[in-house]
Design a protein around this motif. Structure first.
Motif, short mmCIF file in Angstrom:
data_model
loop_
_atom_site.label_atom_id
_atom_site.label_comp_id
_atom_site.label_asym_id
_atom_site.label_seq_id
_atom_site.Cartn_x
_atom_site.Cartn_y
_atom_site.Cartn_z
N ASP A 17 0.85 -1.19 0.00
CA ASP A 17 0.00 0.00 0.00
C ASP A 17 0.89 1.24 0.00
O ASP A 17 2.11 1.13 0.15
CB ASP A 17 -0.91 -0.01 1.23
CG ASP A 17 -2.12 0.91 1.07
OD1 ASP A 17 -2.30 1.48 -0.03
OD2 ASP A 17 -2.88 1.06 2.04
N LYS A 18 0.30 2.40 -0.18
CA LYS A 18 1.04 3.65 -0.23
C LYS A 18 0.53 4.63 0.83
O LYS A 18 -0.66 4.64 1.16
CB LYS A 18 0.94 4.29 -1.62
CG LYS A 18 1.60 3.47 -2.72
CD LYS A 18 1.54 4.19 -4.05
CE LYS A 18 2.25 3.38 -5.14
NZ LYS A 18 2.25 4.08 -6.44
N ASN A 19 1.44 5.44 1.34
CA ASN A 19 1.12 6.55 2.25
C ASN A 19 1.92 7.76 1.79
O ASN A 19 2.86 8.20 2.44
CB ASN A 19 1.50 6.19 3.69
CG ASN A 19 0.57 5.18 4.32
OD1 ASN A 19 -0.57 5.49 4.65
ND2 ASN A 19 1.06 3.95 4.48
N TRP A 22 0.96 11.77 3.81
CA TRP A 22 0.42 11.81 5.18
C TRP A 22 0.82 13.07 5.94
O TRP A 22 0.05 13.57 6.78
CB TRP A 22 0.80 10.56 5.95
CG TRP A 22 2.24 10.30 6.22
CD1 TRP A 22 3.11 9.57 5.46
CD2 TRP A 22 3.00 10.74 7.36
NE1 TRP A 22 4.36 9.53 6.04
CE2 TRP A 22 4.31 10.24 7.21
CE3 TRP A 22 2.70 11.51 8.49
CZ2 TRP A 22 5.33 10.47 8.15
CZ3 TRP A 22 3.70 11.75 9.43
CH2 TRP A 22 4.99 11.23 9.25
N GLY A 66 5.51 5.65 2.86
CA GLY A 66 5.35 6.53 4.00
C GLY A 66 6.61 6.77 4.81
O GLY A 66 6.58 7.52 5.79
N HIS A 269 2.03 2.34 8.60
CA HIS A 269 0.78 3.11 8.76
C HIS A 269 0.44 3.32 10.24
O HIS A 269 -0.07 4.37 10.63
CB HIS A 269 -0.37 2.41 8.05
CG HIS A 269 -1.66 3.17 8.13
ND1 HIS A 269 -1.88 4.32 7.41
CD2 HIS A 269 -2.78 2.97 8.88
CE1 HIS A 269 -3.09 4.79 7.69
NE2 HIS A 269 -3.65 3.99 8.59
N ILE A 272 2.44 6.16 11.56
CA ILE A 272 1.88 7.40 11.04
C ILE A 272 0.61 7.79 11.77
O ILE A 272 0.36 8.96 12.06
CB ILE A 272 1.62 7.26 9.53
CG1 ILE A 272 2.94 7.14 8.75
CG2 ILE A 272 0.79 8.43 8.99
CD1 ILE A 272 2.76 6.72 7.30
N SER A 273 -0.23 6.80 12.09
CA SER A 273 -1.54 7.06 12.68
C SER A 273 -1.44 7.65 14.10
O SER A 273 -2.45 8.12 14.64
CB SER A 273 -2.38 5.77 12.73
OG SER A 273 -1.85 4.86 13.67
#
Length: 275
Positions: A17-19, A22, A66, A269, A272-273
């Motif tokens: 997946d990609k971020n 952000w 990310g 992720h 990041i969250s």
């Protein structure tokens, strides 16, 4: 080691997946030190077999996933900066690292890349100093792409820029690496010591969570030795890191820069969250 793609560990060449943007969602007045930032250790070590290999995603893929902290080790060799892991040349020079980074920032101008720059292995046949050569490379790709500061900036000040964490002597090129709170217990003597390695990571994350927001913390989750391969440490420590972060629940915490080998996108992720 085969190709493995799990939530916390990925040895394939393409992130699941990609971020990409952000940081664009975060306020301008946040200090970079007050963020939780996913990073990679020895970011260019995609070669050299299991004893040396620390990553499977190339630099552009890391950014797309990310990653916003990269660890760049340069050998000062015939007045060039070759990317090395110890004596192993990694088929790349500092110019390519900078060009790939700038290409990403052109497409994603609200992001920031923190770049740890350190001299690696033996210098040989040079007429310039390491710091002078770093400056020349920066000038070659245009210095406007760099935020040259010795103090920790806000996200607004740094957007669209490379911020060097300067781990070498010479005039100010970036934030002094020695001024940061760094936990890097890299030597893991045996597989039985991976649990000890995780305890050093957990202690550092706990310190970052409760420490002053104007202090930048860096926690290295990586480790190896002559008897322990980087991926063996990453498999276990990345899993423990994922569990640690998930156990925090919905609470958002500042963990600083978390630097990993073979991270999976869910782990990236999750870091990041916390912003």
């Amino acid at each position: 080691m085969g190709n493995i793609q799990r939530r916390e560990f990925d040895s394939t060449d393409t992130p699941a997946d990609k971020n990409t943007d952000w940081m664009s969602l975060l306020p301008d007045d946040k200090l970079l030190s007050d963020l939780s930032i996913p990073g990679t250790h020895r970011s260019m070590s995609l070669f050299g077999g299991n004893p040396l290999r620390c990553q499977s995603w190339n630099l552009s893929s890391q950014y797309e996933a990310g990653i916003r902290f990269v660890d760049i080790r340069c050998r000062h060799f015939y007045d060039k900066l070759a990317i090395h892991h110890g004596e192993k040349f990694l088929y790349c020079h500092f110019t390519q690292v900078l060009n790939d980074t700038i290409s990403f920032l052109r497409e994603h101008p609200k992001e920031v890349i923190l770049m740890h720059v350190k001299e690696e292995y033996e210098a040989s046949n040079n007429t310039s100093t390491f710091s002078d050569l770093v400056s020349k490379y920066m000038e070659k790709v245009e210095k406007s792409w760099f935020l040259i500061t010795s103090v920790i900036p806000t996200l607004g000040q740094a957007r669209g820029k490379i911020v060097i964490l300067q781990d070498f002597d010479g005039p100010v090129t970036g934030i002094p690496y020695s001024s940061l709170s760094v936990v890097d217990e890299q030597h893991v003597p045996s597989l039985d010591d991976i649990g000890w390695k995780w305890s050093t990571v957990e202690d550092s994350l706990n310190a970052a969570e409760t420490g002053n927001s104007d202090k930048m913390y860096i926690t290295y989750c990586s480790g190896d030795s002559t008897d322990v391969l980087p991926w063996s440490v990453a498999e276990k420590v990345n899993y423990d890191l994922l569990s640690y972060l998930e156990n925090k629940g919905e609470k958002k915490s500042r963990f600083g820069i978390i630097t990993m080998d073979f991270p999976g996108v869910d782990l990236v992720h999750l870091i990041i969250s916390n912003n």
